[in-house]
Design an enzyme around this catalytic site. Structure first.
Site, PDB file in Angstrom:
ATOM      1  N   ASP A 160     -23.865  20.545 -30.001  1.00 14.58           N
ATOM      2  CA  ASP A 160     -25.315  20.805 -30.057  1.00 14.58           C
ATOM      3  C   ASP A 160     -26.158  19.653 -29.526  1.00 14.58           C
ATOM      4  O   ASP A 160     -27.272  19.884 -29.067  1.00 14.58           O
ATOM      5  CB  ASP A 160     -25.755  21.222 -31.479  1.00 14.58           C
ATOM      6  CG  ASP A 160     -25.726  20.113 -32.515  1.00 14.58           C
ATOM      7  OD1 ASP A 160     -25.054  19.086 -32.292  1.00 14.58           O
ATOM      8  OD2 ASP A 160     -26.377  20.279 -33.577  1.00 14.58           O
ATOM      9  N   ASN A 411     -13.555  16.094 -32.732  1.00  9.17           N
ATOM     10  CA  ASN A 411     -14.421  16.726 -33.723  1.00  9.17           C
ATOM     11  C   ASN A 411     -14.353  18.241 -33.570  1.00  9.17           C
ATOM     12  O   ASN A 411     -14.647  18.776 -32.489  1.00  9.17           O
ATOM     13  CB  ASN A 411     -15.866  16.274 -33.547  1.00  9.17           C
ATOM     14  CG  ASN A 411     -16.776  16.898 -34.607  1.00  9.17           C
ATOM     15  OD1 ASN A 411     -16.695  16.545 -35.778  1.00  9.17           O
ATOM     16  ND2 ASN A 411     -17.624  17.840 -34.211  1.00  9.17           N
ATOM     17  N   GLU A 412     -13.958  18.897 -34.646  1.00  8.04           N
ATOM     18  CA  GLU A 412     -13.981  20.363 -34.754  1.00  8.04           C
ATOM     19  C   GLU A 412     -13.311  21.086 -33.598  1.00  8.04           C
ATOM     20  O   GLU A 412     -13.879  22.035 -33.028  1.00  8.04           O
ATOM     21  CB  GLU A 412     -15.424  20.854 -34.938  1.00  8.04           C
ATOM     22  CG  GLU A 412     -16.074  20.322 -36.194  1.00  8.04           C
ATOM     23  CD  GLU A 412     -17.349  21.050 -36.578  1.00  8.04           C
ATOM     24  OE1 GLU A 412     -17.925  21.738 -35.711  1.00  8.04           O
ATOM     25  OE2 GLU A 412     -17.765  20.941 -37.736  1.00  8.04           O
ATOM     26  N   ASN A 465     -15.721  18.957 -42.151  1.00  8.78           N
ATOM     27  CA  ASN A 465     -17.158  19.222 -42.004  1.00  8.78           C
ATOM     28  C   ASN A 465     -17.441  20.536 -42.724  1.00  8.78           C
ATOM     29  O   ASN A 465     -16.870  21.572 -42.357  1.00  8.78           O
ATOM     30  CB  ASN A 465     -17.536  19.383 -40.533  1.00  8.78           C
ATOM     31  CG  ASN A 465     -17.357  18.094 -39.744  1.00  8.78           C
ATOM     32  OD1 ASN A 465     -17.177  17.028 -40.324  1.00  8.78           O
ATOM     33  ND2 ASN A 465     -17.422  18.191 -38.431  1.00  8.78           N
ATOM     34  N   TYR A 467     -20.391  23.271 -44.477  1.00  6.07           N
ATOM     35  CA  TYR A 467     -21.810  23.665 -44.522  1.00  6.07           C
ATOM     36  C   TYR A 467     -22.056  24.801 -45.509  1.00  6.07           C
ATOM     37  O   TYR A 467     -22.878  25.668 -45.250  1.00  6.07           O
ATOM     38  CB  TYR A 467     -22.297  23.993 -43.108  1.00  6.07           C
ATOM     39  CG  TYR A 467     -22.454  22.727 -42.291  1.00  6.07           C
ATOM     40  CD1 TYR A 467     -23.576  21.928 -42.456  1.00  6.07           C
ATOM     41  CD2 TYR A 467     -21.453  22.301 -41.429  1.00  6.07           C
ATOM     42  CE1 TYR A 467     -23.718  20.733 -41.752  1.00  6.07           C
ATOM     43  CE2 TYR A 467     -21.591  21.107 -40.720  1.00  6.07           C
ATOM     44  CZ  TYR A 467     -22.726  20.339 -40.894  1.00  6.07           C
ATOM     45  OH  TYR A 467     -22.861  19.160 -40.207  1.00  6.07           O
ATOM     46  N   GLU A 503     -18.910  15.716 -42.740  1.00  7.62           N
ATOM     47  CA  GLU A 503     -20.254  16.275 -42.524  1.00  7.62           C
ATOM     48  C   GLU A 503     -20.564  17.216 -43.672  1.00  7.62           C
ATOM     49  O   GLU A 503     -19.741  18.060 -44.043  1.00  7.62           O
ATOM     50  CB  GLU A 503     -20.324  17.092 -41.215  1.00  7.62           C
ATOM     51  CG  GLU A 503     -20.279  16.268 -39.961  1.00  7.62           C
ATOM     52  CD  GLU A 503     -20.409  17.109 -38.684  1.00  7.62           C
ATOM     53  OE1 GLU A 503     -20.937  18.236 -38.744  1.00  7.62           O
ATOM     54  OE2 GLU A 503     -19.959  16.615 -37.632  1.00  7.62           O
TER      55      GLU A 503
HETATM   56  C1  GCB Z   1     -21.120  20.501 -36.868  1.00  5.59           C
HETATM   57  C2  GCB Z   1     -20.938  19.572 -35.734  1.00  5.59           C
HETATM   58  C3  GCB Z   1     -22.198  18.754 -35.461  1.00  5.59           C
HETATM   59  C4  GCB Z   1     -23.420  19.650 -35.551  1.00  5.59           C
HETATM   60  C5  GCB Z   1     -23.497  20.191 -36.958  1.00  5.59           C
HETATM   61  C6  GCB Z   1     -24.691  21.120 -37.172  1.00  5.59           C
HETATM   62  O1  GCB Z   1     -20.199  20.959 -37.482  1.00  5.59           O
HETATM   63  O2  GCB Z   1     -19.838  18.726 -35.895  1.00  5.59           O
HETATM   64  O3  GCB Z   1     -22.074  18.169 -34.200  1.00  5.59           O
HETATM   65  O4  GCB Z   1     -24.599  18.955 -35.242  1.00  5.59           O
HETATM   66  O5  GCB Z   1     -22.343  20.926 -37.232  1.00  5.59           O
HETATM   67  O6  GCB Z   1     -25.732  20.655 -37.607  1.00  5.59           O
HETATM   68  O7  GCB Z   1     -24.556  22.306 -36.885  1.00  5.59           O
END
Ligand code: GCB
Length: 603
Positions: A160, A411-412, A465, A467, A503
């Site tokens: 991103d 990463n990911e 990571n 969310y 993250e």
């Molecule tokens: C992730 C990525 C990171 C993004 C983030 C997001 O998993 O590693 O580069 O900026 O999510 O905010 O979506």
């Protein structure tokens, strides 16, 4: 690769300042053979994208050209003279006059152009650096070109953050003796409060004899050795520890047969050990708990341009918040950042630019199932070769930094399909071979969990990571808490390795408030982080928490974000959101820089 320095025998001059700049034409048009036609002013170091007002330059795809005159100091006769480019994102070509003198692929690691035979001491020359920002399936990071309905070509990528490009770090003119130190490697074999064993290896050009000394912070020689490799003993060493940036120099001298000094190089290093034991991460034999951030090199106007003022301020804010660590997400940062981390006892997870080797994520936001990621037509053997080279250059550049305790090689990436294993197995082995002293990791994304991740056993530390509460269960923190805890316990039971949450976070618009559970508000970000912390404190295998992100940062215009990613705990101009105070009250109260926060110690 050695960082340039001044010494009794060496000279390094910054070529920072205003260069003449032009976006395009392609190399076929030979723009380096004359003063740049239509050249504009561009600052070095800085990404070029946000310097001007036109979108054509901001969104330019392909080559740009930087040019300036250089003067070779009169006293440099007989020296080896190079142009050292700290980074050209993502591909660089250096021309002296009309001659191509170096080419380098990989946007975040340094390279040199030897111009010794092309310049005269006291003379001048035209220096041109071409920089290409194009990303393909075979570059690190990957990307692709897409033609729109009107035939215009756009650079797309699978991460991103904005694809800032140009000369974002220092460029230097460097003189060294021709017989010289070419590399130094220093490893702490053993360390305690009373003694340490440090091994070293010196690579040289020419046949001079090698003499080394360890010099302490007071300038005293505390150990000596002779020969290109050896082991030195230190009694009562001042260990490098989180929060205690104790450093030594290894002074390396090359001597001619008659004893005359040929070259001197001082390599800073710290005495410390790192080890993973069971589900613990040990620094100097003590369990270490990572508190900190994923970061970006990102700021208004200069993009990814290195700036010492921003460096000092970012570290001041990290220290204010009680952070003891950060990850160089998602590429190697400027060497000055690591030097500063060494000096300030800040612990670093050092990452390659391998971000976006995944078709299931679009810029971290949208899923799209289907085609395999690792295949001859997508991320293939040439991608892996580029990735291997990125790992080699990262380790070569950063191996002597005591702050670096863990290599993150991607990463990911896609980590479920079986081909992911064929891709990563040799890369994990290569990283271990290049540096047997540090643990290795890759950073995992939600769709590969403890039961189906096909590569995690190749690594020492599990970096996740997550969310929950944002992309999953948005505005439902109680469901998110249940899912998060269930998953972390699954990883703990299945793998028995230390877990770092690399993250976690929520987009937050500074100044937006609500008494209700409302995503994007400052309250929601703080409550989400607080929920994660409760879970971390209940799962013993969690040895680290790094919030996404330290600060708001600019993203690719094509993805749907409101002027950037707003998961910063600080705004892009580094003002604290409410969550920054929450972190400070959790982290800054921890008993030591090593320790986990006290369970239940929440704001
Ligand atoms: C992730 C990525 C990171 C993004 C983030 C997001 O998993 O590693 O580069 O900026 O999510 O905010 O979506």
């Amino acid at each position: 690769m050695l960082k340039p320095q001044d010494s009794e025998t060496r000279d390094a001059r910054l070529l920072d300042g205003i260069w003449s700049f032009s976006a395009g034409p392609s190399p076929g048009a030979r723009p380096w053979t004359a003063p740049l036609a239509g050249g504009r002013d561009a600052a070095v170091p800085a990404s070029y994208n946000d310097l001007f007002t036109d979108d054509a330059t901001r969104m330019h795809v392909g080559w740009v050209w930087y040019q300036r005159e250089i003067r070779i100091p009169a006293g440099w006769a007989g020296q080896r003279i190079v142009v050292r480019v700290d980074a050209a994102t993502h591909r660089g070509r250096v021309y002296l006059g009309d001659d191509l003198v170096a080419e380098h692929i990989g946007g975040y690691t340094p390279f040199e152009a030897d111009i010794t035979d092309l310049v005269e001491a006291g003379g001048t020359a035209r220096l041109t650096i071409g920089v290409d920002n194009e990303l393909t399936n075979e570059t690190i990071p990957p990307g692709f070109l897409q033609e729109d309905e009107n035939g215009a070509v756009h650079q797309k990528y699978r991460h991103d953050f904005f694809n800032y490009a140009g000369l974002a770090r220092h460029v230097r003119l460097v003189a060294t003796p021709k017989e010289r130190v070419t590399d130094v490697t220093i490893v702490t074999e053993e360390a305690s409060g009373s003694a340490a064993t440090v091994s070293y290896r010196v690579d040289t050009a020419g046949g001079s004899a090698v003499r080394v000394a360890i010099v302490d912070e007071d300038g005293r020689d505390v150990a000596h050795g002779d020969g290109a490799a050896g082991t030195l003993q230190l009694s009562e060493p001042r260990l490098w520890n989180p929060g205690e940036g104790n450093l030594y120099d290894l002074r390396v001298e090359l001597l001619a047969d008659d004893g005359e000094l040929v070259d001197v190089y001082r390599q800073p290093f710290g005495v410390r050990t790192v080890e993973v034991r069971g589900a613990e991460f040990l620094i100097n034999g003590e369990p270490f708990y990572f508190r900190g951030f994923g970061k970006h090199e990102d700021s208004a106007v200069r993009g990814k341009g290195h700036d010492d003022a921003l460096l000092v301020h970012d570290f001041a804010l990290m220290e204010w918040s009680g952070a003891n660590s950060f990850r160089t997400s998602h590429y190697p940062y400027a060497e000055e950042v690591l030097d500063y981390a060494d000096k300030h006892g800040m612990v670093v997870i050092d990452e390659t630019a391998a971000v976006g080797l995944n078709l299931g994520l679009g810029g971290g936001v949208h899923g799209q199932a289907g085609e395999p990621a690792f295949s001859p037509t997508m991320f293939n053997e040439r991608t892996r070769d580029a990735h291997a080279q990125a790992i080699r250059e990262l380790v070569a550049r950063d191996k002597n930094h005591p702050s670096v305790v863990l290599w993150s090689i991607a990463n990911e990436p896609e980590a479920v399909e079986p081909a992911a294993r064929d891709y990563f197995e040799p890369l994990a082995a290569l990283t271990r071979e290049l540096d047997p002293t540090r643990p290795i990791a890759y950073v995992n994304e939600l769709r590969a969990s403890f039961h189906n991740d096909a590569i995690v056993d190749l690594f020492d530390v599990i970096c996740l990571n997550r969310y929950y509460g944002w992309y999953v269960d948005n505005a439902n923190l109680s469901a998110a808490e249940t899912r998060l805890e269930r998953e972390l316990r699954g990883w703990e039971e299945t793998h028995g390795k230390p877990i770092i949450i690399a993250e976690y976070g929520a987009d937050t618009l500074a100044g937006l408030h609500s008494v209700h559970v409302q995503s994007w508000t400052e309250e929601y970000q703080a409550e989400l982080l607080d929920m994660y912390h409760r879970v971390f404190d209940r799962v013993p295998a969690v040895v680290g928490e790094q919030v996404w992100n330290f600060a708001d940062f600019q993203t690719s215009p094509g993805i749907i974000r409101v002027d950037g990613n707003k998961k910063g705990v600080f705004t892009r101009d580094r003002r604290p959101k409410r969550a920054a105070h929450l972190l400070r009250s959790r982290w800054a109260t921890a008993p030591t820089r090593n320790a986990a926060p006290e369970p239940g110690d929440h704001a």
